[in-house]
Write a protein that holds these residues in place. Sequence first.
Motif, PDB file in Angstrom:
ATOM      1  N   ARG A 244       0.835  -1.199   0.000  1.00  0.00           N
ATOM      2  CA  ARG A 244       0.000   0.000   0.000  1.00  0.00           C
ATOM      3  C   ARG A 244       0.871   1.251   0.000  1.00  0.00           C
ATOM      4  N   PRO A 245       0.254   2.434  -0.249  1.00  0.00           N
ATOM      5  CA  PRO A 245       1.028   3.679  -0.172  1.00  0.00           C
ATOM      6  C   PRO A 245       1.663   3.812   1.209  1.00  0.00           C
ATOM      7  N   PRO A 246       2.881   4.376   1.327  1.00  0.00           N
ATOM      8  CA  PRO A 246       3.612   5.064   0.253  1.00  0.00           C
ATOM      9  C   PRO A 246       4.498   4.160  -0.603  1.00  0.00           C
ATOM     10  N   THR A 247       4.451   2.845  -0.365  1.00  0.00           N
ATOM     11  CA  THR A 247       5.291   1.946  -1.165  1.00  0.00           C
ATOM     12  C   THR A 247       4.881   1.969  -2.628  1.00  0.00           C
ATOM     13  N   VAL A 248       3.578   2.049  -2.885  1.00  0.00           N
ATOM     14  CA  VAL A 248       3.071   2.196  -4.252  1.00  0.00           C
ATOM     15  C   VAL A 248       2.173   3.428  -4.294  1.00  0.00           C
ATOM     16  N   LEU A 249       1.825   3.863  -5.507  1.00  0.00           N
ATOM     17  CA  LEU A 249       1.016   5.064  -5.663  1.00  0.00           C
ATOM     18  C   LEU A 249      -0.410   4.847  -5.157  1.00  0.00           C
ATOM     19  N   GLU A 250      -1.056   5.935  -4.732  1.00  0.00           N
ATOM     20  CA  GLU A 250      -2.462   5.880  -4.351  1.00  0.00           C
ATOM     21  C   GLU A 250      -3.284   5.284  -5.495  1.00  0.00           C
ATOM     22  N   GLY A 251      -4.218   4.414  -5.126  1.00  0.00           N
ATOM     23  CA  GLY A 251      -5.080   3.802  -6.128  1.00  0.00           C
ATOM     24  C   GLY A 251      -4.504   2.580  -6.796  1.00  0.00           C
ATOM     25  N   THR A 252      -3.268   2.177  -6.394  1.00  0.00           N
ATOM     26  CA  THR A 252      -2.650   0.991  -7.006  1.00  0.00           C
ATOM     27  C   THR A 252      -2.267  -0.053  -5.952  1.00  0.00           C
ATOM     28  N   SER A 253      -2.933  -0.026  -4.803  1.00  0.00           N
ATOM     29  CA  SER A 253      -2.639  -1.022  -3.764  1.00  0.00           C
ATOM     30  C   SER A 253      -2.876  -2.421  -4.317  1.00  0.00           C
ATOM     31  N   ARG A 254      -2.149  -3.377  -3.765  1.00  0.00           N
ATOM     32  CA  ARG A 254      -2.137  -4.722  -4.350  1.00  0.00           C
ATOM     33  C   ARG A 254      -1.749  -5.761  -3.318  1.00  0.00           C
ATOM     34  N   ILE A 255      -1.957  -7.013  -3.671  1.00  0.00           N
ATOM     35  CA  ILE A 255      -1.266  -8.090  -2.972  1.00  0.00           C
ATOM     36  C   ILE A 255      -0.126  -8.542  -3.885  1.00  0.00           C
ATOM     37  N   ARG A 256       0.949  -8.970  -3.277  1.00  0.00           N
ATOM     38  CA  ARG A 256       2.108  -9.402  -4.063  1.00  0.00           C
ATOM     39  C   ARG A 256       2.331 -10.894  -3.862  1.00  0.00           C
ATOM     40  N   ILE A 257       2.272 -11.629  -4.954  1.00  0.00           N
ATOM     41  CA  ILE A 257       2.491 -13.072  -4.920  1.00  0.00           C
ATOM     42  C   ILE A 257       3.935 -13.334  -5.328  1.00  0.00           C
ATOM     43  N   SER A 258       4.700 -13.898  -4.421  1.00  0.00           N
ATOM     44  CA  SER A 258       6.082 -14.280  -4.726  1.00  0.00           C
ATOM     45  C   SER A 258       6.102 -15.781  -4.992  1.00  0.00           C
ATOM     46  N   VAL A 259       6.342 -16.134  -6.240  1.00  0.00           N
ATOM     47  CA  VAL A 259       6.244 -17.531  -6.676  1.00  0.00           C
ATOM     48  C   VAL A 259       7.501 -18.289  -6.261  1.00  0.00           C
ATOM     49  N   ASN A 260       7.341 -19.579  -5.959  1.00  0.00           N
ATOM     50  CA  ASN A 260       8.503 -20.439  -5.701  1.00  0.00           C
ATOM     51  C   ASN A 260       8.269 -21.820  -6.320  1.00  0.00           C
ATOM     52  N   PRO A 261       9.320 -22.614  -6.476  1.00  0.00           N
ATOM     53  CA  PRO A 261       9.189 -23.897  -7.185  1.00  0.00           C
ATOM     54  C   PRO A 261       8.491 -24.994  -6.404  1.00  0.00           C
ATOM     55  N   LEU A 262       8.140 -24.751  -5.148  1.00  0.00           N
ATOM     56  CA  LEU A 262       7.462 -25.769  -4.339  1.00  0.00           C
ATOM     57  C   LEU A 262       5.952 -25.706  -4.497  1.00  0.00           C
ATOM     58  N   ILE A 263       5.450 -24.694  -5.198  1.00  0.00           N
ATOM     59  CA  ILE A 263       4.012 -24.547  -5.388  1.00  0.00           C
ATOM     60  C   ILE A 263       3.527 -25.555  -6.428  1.00  0.00           C
ATOM     61  N   SER A 264       2.445 -26.256  -6.100  1.00  0.00           N
ATOM     62  CA  SER A 264       1.872 -27.235  -7.031  1.00  0.00           C
ATOM     63  C   SER A 264       0.748 -26.599  -7.842  1.00  0.00           C
ATOM     64  N   LEU A 265       0.308 -27.312  -8.867  1.00  0.00           N
ATOM     65  CA  LEU A 265      -0.810 -26.824  -9.675  1.00  0.00           C
ATOM     66  C   LEU A 265      -2.068 -26.687  -8.825  1.00  0.00           C
ATOM     67  N   SER A 266      -2.277 -27.608  -7.902  1.00  0.00           N
ATOM     68  CA  SER A 266      -3.455 -27.514  -7.027  1.00  0.00           C
ATOM     69  C   SER A 266      -3.359 -26.291  -6.119  1.00  0.00           C
ATOM     70  N   ASP A 267      -2.135 -25.939  -5.694  1.00  0.00           N
ATOM     71  CA  ASP A 267      -1.937 -24.719  -4.902  1.00  0.00           C
ATOM     72  C   ASP A 267      -2.350 -23.494  -5.715  1.00  0.00           C
ATOM     73  N   ILE A 268      -1.931 -23.479  -6.980  1.00  0.00           N
ATOM     74  CA  ILE A 268      -2.238 -22.344  -7.859  1.00  0.00           C
ATOM     75  C   ILE A 268      -3.743 -22.232  -8.068  1.00  0.00           C
ATOM     76  N   GLU A 269      -4.381 -23.357  -8.303  1.00  0.00           N
ATOM     77  CA  GLU A 269      -5.836 -23.342  -8.512  1.00  0.00           C
ATOM     78  C   GLU A 269      -6.573 -22.909  -7.246  1.00  0.00           C
ATOM     79  N   GLU A 270      -6.057 -23.315  -6.092  1.00  0.00           N
ATOM     80  CA  GLU A 270      -6.655 -22.895  -4.825  1.00  0.00           C
ATOM     81  C   GLU A 270      -6.503 -21.391  -4.635  1.00  0.00           C
ATOM     82  N   LEU A 271      -5.338 -20.867  -4.957  1.00  0.00           N
ATOM     83  CA  LEU A 271      -5.102 -19.432  -4.860  1.00  0.00           C
ATOM     84  C   LEU A 271      -6.084 -18.666  -5.735  1.00  0.00           C
TER      85      LEU A 271
END
Length: 284
Positions: A244-271
Amino acid sequence: NSGYHLNSGVLPAITDRKDLILSDKLNHASIVDGIRLSSAEHIRYRHFDYDYIEEYLLNNREKYENVFIVTESLFSMDGDIADLKRLADIKNRFDCFLYVDEAHSVGVYGDGKGLAYEFGVIDDVDIFVGTFGKAFSSIGGFVSTNDLFHQLIVNHSRTLIFTTALPPVVINWNNFILSKMGEFGNKRGILFDNTRIISDKIKASGLKTAGNSCIVPVIVGESVKAKALSDYLKKEGILAPAIRPPTVLEGTSRIRISVNPLISLSDIEELESKILKWVGDYEH
């Protein structure tokens, strides 16, 4: 002893009032703070606005003794990648120094050596900055450079001189993991596959994302909305911090997904399903 201390200490150590720092406006806070501590003149150019850099140097290069072009290679909030080939070309044509922070790309791209290596411009990078705090699963920061800058940093970087060294156990771990990094090609391949799948699913769901890397943002707009989504996912066992601001601009708040190689396809579908469920509930 951290990437933050590295950037905030190196830039003041290698520049003075006769110099100019040209820094991407979305560079990390540690770079911004290093610029503030430097006596050099500085300009924060619009994100990826390399035309501006060229035009400014064309008209003003002779005013400065040294010019430092400072950029991240992989930007941490949008997950987008700098055009290091073009920056290397500008650096060479206008007799500048190129400072590249590879914190989010070492260990991942270029067989673990970073994006400058992957793009074939590693020899054009004068100050190569990285961290052990991400892909290397440790703490600490490092800089690879020539002997002159090395001497300046060792003798003038206050965040190196006036602090405690890393513990020996950390140094040994960093050496160990560095020696193993070349063996992780298969894991990097899985990581890239997971990144592509997650990014494609987010786009197909009509959600807004950005970038083209293993950092995948889901941009929701309002700060309160991003925090609520992050809190919901955490309760469901998924860690996706709210940015959220001030890290990013107002109106562009987000969640950040940091991907790693241990994530399975079922994990991705659940997300995907949990994000879509929350968005539907939130909007109604």
